[in-house]
Design a protein around this motif. Structure first.
Motif, mmCIF file in Angstrom:
data_model
loop_
_atom_site.group_PDB
_atom_site.id
_atom_site.type_symbol
_atom_site.label_atom_id
_atom_site.label_comp_id
_atom_site.label_asym_id
_atom_site.label_seq_id
_atom_site.Cartn_x
_atom_site.Cartn_y
_atom_site.Cartn_z
ATOM 1 N N CYS A 52 0.862 -1.194 0.000
ATOM 2 C CA CYS A 52 0.000 0.000 0.000
ATOM 3 C C CYS A 52 0.898 1.244 0.000
ATOM 4 C CB CYS A 52 -0.830 0.063 1.269
ATOM 5 S SG CYS A 52 -1.791 -1.404 1.567
ATOM 6 N N CYS A 57 -0.272 -0.781 8.214
ATOM 7 C CA CYS A 57 0.391 -1.718 9.139
ATOM 8 C C CYS A 57 1.555 -1.014 9.830
ATOM 9 C CB CYS A 57 0.885 -2.945 8.367
ATOM 10 S SG CYS A 57 1.935 -2.515 6.958
ATOM 11 N N CYS A 110 -4.014 -3.950 8.549
ATOM 12 C CA CYS A 110 -3.682 -4.336 7.166
ATOM 13 C C CYS A 110 -4.898 -4.137 6.251
ATOM 14 C CB CYS A 110 -3.225 -5.798 7.143
ATOM 15 S SG CYS A 110 -2.932 -6.430 5.488
#
Ligand SMILES: Cc1cc2nc3c(=O)[nH]c(=O)nc-3n(C[C@H](O)[C@H](O)[C@H](O)COP(=O)(O)OP(=O)(O)OC[C@H]3O[C@@H](n4cnc5c(N)ncnc54)[C@H](O)[C@@H]3O)c2cc1C
Ligand code: SF4
Length: 471
Positions: A52, A57, A110
């Motif tokens: 991403c 995270c 996540c």
């Protein structure tokens, strides 16, 4: 970092965890329950990460691990490079991989979590360091320029170890003092082996020693060496003493035979298994007992699962709220359920029922604490407002911990009303006393391994700044 990952791997490859030891075997052994991932599994699972642009995270992780970057290295099988990278932000990644509540931190955050299953970040983190160590990799400090400073770290828990790690990597000499015979603090003496095998910490001590960190174990600051002498002999002092005052369950625990404090029970069990000599923590054997553990956090889960492994006849976890409100890791709750622990909700323990005959608490020598005199636990049902009695012959109180600053500290650094050392993150964990820094549970109150690590690392940077050591 170049990006070689297939974009939609997460659709074809499902989230998987390594196999767990079968319940019938693991209920009888003090060994980690997860098998290690095999290499193809690690690569596949790591390649599920979609990198991403804004990695949630990484933001959620208290030490801000470079998660997508080391996942990519692991996906390519570059485990040593991955370990190297993960050590840039974390002093104990193999520990965090094992005991962090990823389901509340990185994996919860996540992007794939809701629809496809989070990337198995924790298990990959554990694998890459284990693998690198097994292949002889060690952090390379050979090019570090030695600085003319030395720092004393009190407490070899995760806060103290992380502080020592960062100082050492910046050329500062460090000596870590601990009253216990092995490093790790609660990692060694609180958290049981089915979550974290003790060889992991022994190996980590050897790694730190090879980097040049000195440990003085079995050394209680305040009795064996004075705090004042440390302050005059060293350029700075870091305090990482933890939080050991137990929250009172009102059951005279620790005094009434058969009613125990959680940490006494867990430390006694570790000492027994590892043959450490600590006279004040006798082994409590709950074989064939019916055990009630009070509380719903990680410590309670560790107690119920320890009692199962000791061969208790029946183990209950008594909690005043319900499953959704439990503060600990979901994963550990599930493990306890799988292992046969019974959960009893909405009950608040008020008193214990004792056998009418038998010795009083004061007659019982520590070495005799094998038989209990409890025969029941009286609780209020907070839903029905009725009183109930649970038949049991041992009770363990696991309501949590508060800071426990020793007397010698209370007259030197500023504490808040609850006994926590005042040392703010924004101020680099500097205390009110010049040259003294603090972090971990003694600053935050009982919290997590990874937050203690984060504090220790930040304090080390503040120490370097104050000593004008270039980082
Ligand atoms: C049973 C249990 C299970 C847990 N499970 C988890 C988990 O699964 N995941 C997680 O993230 N967190 C868990 N935690 C919380 C976590 O262990 C702590 O938050 C963390 O260890 C705090 O680190 P610390 O370095 O501040 O203190 P500690 O780990 O407590 O270390 C403090 C050290 O200071 C030493 N010390 C104290 N006083 C002196 C003195 N006067 N002289 C010399 N040495 C001294 C102690 O011996 C100890 O080694 C658990 C806690 C418990 C009790
Ligand atoms: S949030 Fe999940 S998918 Fe995104 S970078 Fe982190 S691990 Fe990879």
């Amino acid at each position: 970092m170049g990006d070689h990952r297939p974009l939609f791997e997460f659709i074809d490859v499902k989230r998987e965890e390594p196999e767990k030891q079968v319940v019938e075997v693991r209920k009888h052994e003090f060994a980690e329950i997860y098998r290690s991932f095999k290499q193809p599994g690690i690569k596949e699972q790591s390649s599920r990460c979609i990198d991403c642009g804004n990695p949630y995270c990484q933001w959620k992780c208290p030490v801000h691990n470079y998660i997508p970057d080391w996942l990519e290295l692991a996906a390519q099988g570059k485990y040593v490079e991955a370990a190297e990278l993960s050590h840039q932000t974390n002093s104990l990644p193999e520990v965090c991989g094992r005991v962090c509540p990823q389901d509340r931190l990185c994996e919860q955050a996540c992007t794939l979590n809701n629809d496809f299953g989070a990337v198995t970040i924790g298990q990959v983190e554990k694998f890459i360091t284990d693998n690198a160590f097994a292949h002889g990799w060690r952090p390379d400090v050979s090019k570090v320029k030695a600085q003319p400073y030395k720092v004393a770290v009190i407490g070899a828990g995760p806060a103290g170890l992380a502080c020592a790690d960062v100082l050492c990597r910046n050329g500062v000499s460090v000596t870590v003092f601990d009253r216990y015979p092995e490093i790790g603090g609660l990692l060694t003496f609180g958290i049981p082996e089915f979550k974290l095998e003790k060889e992991v910490m022994i190996q980590r001590r050897e790694v730190f020693e090879s980097m040049g960190i000195e440990f003085q174990l079995n050394t209680n600051i305040g009795t064996d060496i004075s705090y004042e002498s440390l302050k005059s002999d060293y350029d700075a002092v870091f305090l990482g003493l933890g939080a050991y005052k137990t929250v009172d369950g009102g059951l005279n625990e620790g005094q009434t035979p058969g009613v125990y404090k959680a940490l006494d029970y867990l430390i006694g069990n570790t000492n027994h298994l590892r043959n450490y000599k600590m006279a004040d923590r006798p082994y409590l054997d709950l074989k064939d007992k019916t055990v009630a553990v009070l509380g719903g956090g990680d410590t309670a889960m560790d107690c119920v699962r320890t009692a199962i492994r000791q061969g208790a006849k029946k183990v209950m976890c008594v909690y005043r709220k319900d499953e959704q409100a439990m503060p600990g890791s979901r994963k550990e709750f599930q493990h306890a359920q799988e292992e046969g622990v019974e959960f009893v909700w909405h009950l608040q323990a008020t008193s214990v029922v004792l056998e009418s005959s038998g010795s009083k608490a004061t007659d019982t020598k520590a070495s005799d604490i094998k038989t209990s005199e409890v025969k029941g636990l009286v609780c209020d049902n907070l839903k029905t407002q009725q009183s109930v009695e649970l038949a049991c012959d041992a009770v363990i109180v696991a309501y949590g911990f508060r800071p426990s600053p020793p007397d010698w500290l209370q007259t030197s650094v500023e504490l808040d009303d609850g006994g926590k050392v005042v040392a703010q993150e924004q101020r680099g964990f500097r205390t009110s006393e010049k040259g003294v820094y603090a972090g971990g549970d003694m600053v935050r109150g009982a919290d997590l391994v990874v937050t203690a690590i984060a504090d220790g690392r930040k304090a080390a940077l503040a120490i370097c700044e104050d000593l004008e050591v270039p980082v």
